[in-house]
Design a protein around this motif. Structure first.
Motif, mmCIF file in Angstrom:
data_model
loop_
_atom_site.group_PDB
_atom_site.id
_atom_site.type_symbol
_atom_site.label_atom_id
_atom_site.label_comp_id
_atom_site.label_asym_id
_atom_site.label_seq_id
_atom_site.Cartn_x
_atom_site.Cartn_y
_atom_site.Cartn_z
ATOM 1 N N SER A 185 0.922 -1.201 -0.012
ATOM 2 C CA SER A 185 -0.158 0.098 -0.033
ATOM 3 C C SER A 185 0.960 1.165 -0.106
ATOM 4 N N ILE A 186 0.993 2.051 -1.012
ATOM 5 C CA ILE A 186 1.571 3.329 -1.434
ATOM 6 C C ILE A 186 0.990 4.587 -1.118
ATOM 7 N N LEU A 187 1.484 5.616 -0.493
ATOM 8 C CA LEU A 187 0.755 6.755 -0.575
ATOM 9 C C LEU A 187 1.408 7.709 -1.610
ATOM 10 N N CYS A 188 0.435 8.280 -2.512
ATOM 11 C CA CYS A 188 1.118 9.236 -3.485
ATOM 12 C C CYS A 188 0.489 10.701 -3.200
ATOM 13 N N ILE A 189 1.304 11.604 -2.903
ATOM 14 C CA ILE A 189 1.008 12.852 -2.674
ATOM 15 C C ILE A 189 1.867 13.859 -3.560
ATOM 16 N N GLY A 190 1.488 15.331 -3.333
ATOM 17 C CA GLY A 190 2.190 16.314 -4.080
ATOM 18 C C GLY A 190 1.388 17.351 -4.528
ATOM 19 N N LEU A 191 1.955 18.712 -4.694
ATOM 20 C CA LEU A 191 0.916 19.842 -5.017
ATOM 21 C C LEU A 191 0.164 19.586 -6.235
ATOM 22 N N GLU A 192 -0.931 20.244 -6.438
ATOM 23 C CA GLU A 192 -1.579 20.349 -7.632
ATOM 24 C C GLU A 192 -0.904 20.542 -8.916
ATOM 25 N N GLY A 193 -1.131 19.676 -9.914
ATOM 26 C CA GLY A 193 -0.293 19.987 -11.430
ATOM 27 C C GLY A 193 1.087 19.470 -11.276
ATOM 28 N N CYS A 194 1.342 18.754 -10.353
ATOM 29 C CA CYS A 194 2.791 18.130 -10.584
ATOM 30 C C CYS A 194 2.747 16.761 -11.314
ATOM 31 N N GLY A 195 1.474 16.194 -11.529
ATOM 32 C CA GLY A 195 1.594 15.200 -12.529
ATOM 33 C C GLY A 195 1.642 13.748 -11.954
ATOM 34 N N ASP A 240 -0.612 -0.788 -4.613
ATOM 35 C CA ASP A 240 -1.924 -0.494 -4.501
ATOM 36 C C ASP A 240 -1.766 1.106 -4.054
ATOM 37 N N VAL A 241 -1.806 1.795 -4.805
ATOM 38 C CA VAL A 241 -1.597 3.370 -4.730
ATOM 39 C C VAL A 241 -2.546 4.177 -4.289
ATOM 40 N N LYS A 242 -2.652 4.722 -3.389
ATOM 41 C CA LYS A 242 -3.704 5.690 -2.910
ATOM 42 C C LYS A 242 -3.088 7.402 -3.348
ATOM 43 N N GLU A 243 -3.733 7.737 -4.267
ATOM 44 C CA GLU A 243 -3.150 9.268 -4.605
ATOM 45 C C GLU A 243 -4.248 10.178 -3.871
ATOM 46 N N LEU A 244 -3.555 11.036 -3.259
ATOM 47 C CA LEU A 244 -4.547 12.325 -2.822
ATOM 48 C C LEU A 244 -4.507 13.424 -3.721
ATOM 49 N N GLY A 245 -5.537 14.151 -3.840
ATOM 50 C CA GLY A 245 -5.423 15.531 -4.420
ATOM 51 C C GLY A 245 -4.797 16.533 -3.896
ATOM 52 N N GLY A 246 -3.912 17.252 -4.755
ATOM 53 C CA GLY A 246 -3.045 18.331 -4.066
ATOM 54 C C GLY A 246 -3.404 19.720 -4.144
#
Length: 199
Positions: free
Chosen positions: A14-24, A59-65
């Motif tokens: 289980s992987i967390l994927c985060i970053g600011l809006e528009g980073c791709g 299993d990547v959970k991507e959060l909006g930035g």
């Protein structure tokens, strides 16, 4: 009929994927999973995507930035085995300062402590893109993270699928090694192991 046995089970991480809006973030995950880039839409809340590799499944959970979403990131933090933080390589100094704040705020969270970090400097092929070394220096990662976790900063492009697959294959090895270390640690700390040491 073939006597071939079942395929060995691949571990799920289980992987967390985060970053600011528009980073791709969404685009990177789309490329890795073979989705159509033209149909990618910005993530507002969160999305979950399974990415298959030969040795494991992420299993990547991507959060909006977005600015309105970031204050609630920690509500989505759970049991993860790794963190992917995506940065726009051509981000302004002001944006980089925001990246620094959000990155270390997340890394200091109790549920994310010690997890392997992959920091992706995305859009490395655009004009004005900073190198992975420049970003490492700008964010003061050596000073702030040091040896508290496995971490790496790598440049990438959504137009280089093979390069992305290679980056993730190496990251998967870090995840595997961390898992093996954790299993070994649990064995050594188990009551049965402690008892056998006393005998």
């Amino acid at each position: 009929m073939c006597c071939k046995g079942p395929n060995p089970t691949r571990p799920n991480f289980s992987i967390l994927c985060i970053g600011l809006e528009g980073c791709g973030k969404s685009s990177i995950l789309a490329v890795l999973s073979g989705d159509d880039l033209h149909k990618v839409e910005p993530t507002v809340g969160f999305s979950i995507k399974a990415i298959l590799f030969e040795d494991c499944i992420l299993d990547v959970k991507e959060l909006g930035g977005g600015e309105k979403v970031r204050p609630y990131w920690d509500r989505y933090f759970q049991v993860f085995q790794g963190i992917i933080f995506v940065v726009k390589s051509s981000a302004s100094d002001e944006e980089m300062e925001m990246v620094k704040q959000e990155l270390f705020k997340a890394l200091k969270h109790q549920q994310l402590k010690g997890l392997p970090l992959l920091l992706l400097a995305n859009y490395s092929d655009v004009e004005g893109a900073r190198s992975a070394e420049d970003i490492t220096s700008l964010l003061e990662l050596e000073k702030e993270i040091g040896e508290t976790r496995r971490w790496e900063v790598l440049s990438c492009s959504i137009h280089d699928k093979e390069g992305l697959r290679e980056i993730f294959s190496n990251y998967n090895k870090d995840l595997m090694e961390t898992l093996e270390t954790e299993i070994e640690k649990r064995k050594n700390n188990s009551p049965q192991h402690s008892h056998s040491n006393r005998v």
